[in-house]
Motif scaffolding. Structure first.
Motif: not given
Length: 440
Positions: A144-146, A211-215, A233-242, A246-249
């Motif tokens: 999910n981070t890719q 829409v988020f990118g890298k934090i 700290v948690e890994p970051e899901t890449d926005f292209t997945v959700p 689910g890709a909004i900040t």
């Protein structure tokens, strides 16, 4: 988005409800949040509006634990599945402009998907497509981070197949809203990000929604965390997945503005709003019903990485409520109840947290794999330093908090584990159920 136990019903209690107060005891509510902050129970932000005006905000915790950067009212958080409400508005906008029809089938866009000739746009919106939810797959958290292309994600969704006959029932699936994102982009020939800005963000004046990118902590964006003795700290899901699933900040203040605008007729026609609000088998279109006492709200919950969120609008009282967290060590539903209880002049208590400290060696007697004759589930109990960790078959691991001798809890899921090391047994309590496990 992530595999998490999140309530879609905000809260349900009985009794008469008073009108929402604009002059409620804000000091008591501040003290409630101070208690959470002092005990590492919650990091995040809440906002409440009435008649379109903000009447309460509170932000606690850190936006960036590693650099000890405090969160502020302007801190931005990933909102996870609340994004679905925004996506539903965009689809209904397309319908209003006669660019899409709710009853058209999806085979013209996705011919490889099983039952594509029977699945309609409305089935996707209302989780009635039968399309398997790819975030439920065991390997989801390995990729999910890719970054994923449309071709790759559609292949993953196609491979997941169908869980039930289209329109025979409703079952939550992020796959539906990822596909809706691609449909929107093809229909308007614009990116989802641009559509969000054009049709929602700019018309109603949101300042922190995109829409988020890298934090980027330098842009007031929060990292997310889980608690295991300390915040990790948690890994970051890449926005292209959700994508639109689910890709909004955003911020809680922006979410209350969105809710006020949506239910105030500033985004959609009354007819479209009624379509969103119509509940069938527990699901509306990008909305759930969220009762509080006798009042009924509409909104959505979200969870992605270590972020959790909820927003709700109560039409009868013109009250909007939003919470977004970047780290929680309790059930956020309890926080929602406290905030709304304050606003509606209902009783609530400032929690008192007691700690029961154990050393790493104290935990050794609980470690092992436990199985039960009552349910086909194994629970592996391990430790990380002086924190006990539990993991059920096919689920994410979660930290346990010691409450007394041989007794542990995980508030987020309402789980209590009671161990008897002498008998090598463990009792799991959750949701009124009680199950006995034996160490293998």
């Amino acid at each position: 988005m992530k595999k998490a136990i999140l309530t879609t019903v905000l809260l349900l209690t009985l009794g008469q409800i008073g009108l929402a107060q604009t002059n409620f005891d804000k000091t008591k509510l501040d003290n409630y949040f101070n208690a959470l902050e002092e005990n590492n129970k919650f990091m995040g932000s809440v906002a409440v509006s009435k008649n379109g005006e903000i009447i309460y905000t509170k932000t606690i915790g850190l936006a960036d634990v590693e650099n000890n950067k405090k969160a502020t009212e302007n801190s931005k958080y990933r909102i996870g599945s609340i994004s679905k409400s925004f996506t539903a508005v965009l689809v209904l906008k397309a319908v209003e402009q006669k660019k899409l029809d709710l009853n058209q089938t999806i085979d013209k866009w996705f011919p490889t998907i099983i039952n594509a000739k029977k699945i309609t746009v409305k089935h996707l919106l209302s989780h009635r497509s039968g399309i398997h939810n790819f975030t439920k797959d065991k390997d989801y958290l390995t990729w999910n981070t890719q970054q994923k292309t449309e071709k790759e994600l559609v292949e993953i969704i196609t491979k997941g197949g169908s869980d039930f006959k289209p329109d025979s029932k409703a079952e939550y699936s992020n796959s539906n809203f990822v596909l809706l994102t691609y449909i929107l982009e093809k229909t308007f020939e614009k990116s989802y990000s641009d559509l969000l800005q054009e049709f929602i963000v700019k018309p109603i004046g949101l300042t922190s929604t995109y829409v988020f990118g890298k934090i980027n902590p330098n842009n007031n964006e929060c990292k997310s965390y889980t608690f295991a003795g300390t915040w990790k700290v948690e890994p970051e899901t890449d926005f292209t997945v959700p994508l639109g699933a689910g890709a909004i900040t955003s911020t809680p203040i922006d979410l209350t503005k969105f809710a006020d605008a949506l239910f105030g007729g500033k985004l959609l026609s009354n007819e479209s709003l009624e379509i969103m609000k119509t509940i069938k088998d527990g699901y509306g279109i990008g909305l759930f019903q969220m009762p509080f006492y006798k009042s009924v709200g509409y909104g959505h919950t979200g969870g992605i990485d270590g972020f959790t969120s909820v927003y709700s609008y109560f039409p009868d009282d013109k009250v909007s409520y939003a919470l977004i967290s970047n780290g929680t060590n309790m059930n956020n539903n309890d926080i929602s109840i406290a905030v709304l209880s304050a606003v509606y002049n209902k009783p609530y208590e400032i929690p008192v947290f007691t700690t029961f400290n154990l050393t790493s060696e104290d935990l050794d007697k609980y470690l092992g794999v436990y199985s039960s004759k009552q349910i086909p589930l194994k629970i592996t109990v391990s430790k990380n330093g002086n924190t006990l960790i539990a993991q059920a078959t096919g689920q994410s691991a979660f930290p346990l908090e010691a409450t007394e001798k041989d007794k542990f809890k995980f508030d987020q899921a309402g789980v209590v584990l009671e161990f008897n090391p002498t008998d090598k047994t463990m009792i799991l309590k959750q949701g009124g159920g009680q199950f006995t496990f034996t160490k293998e």
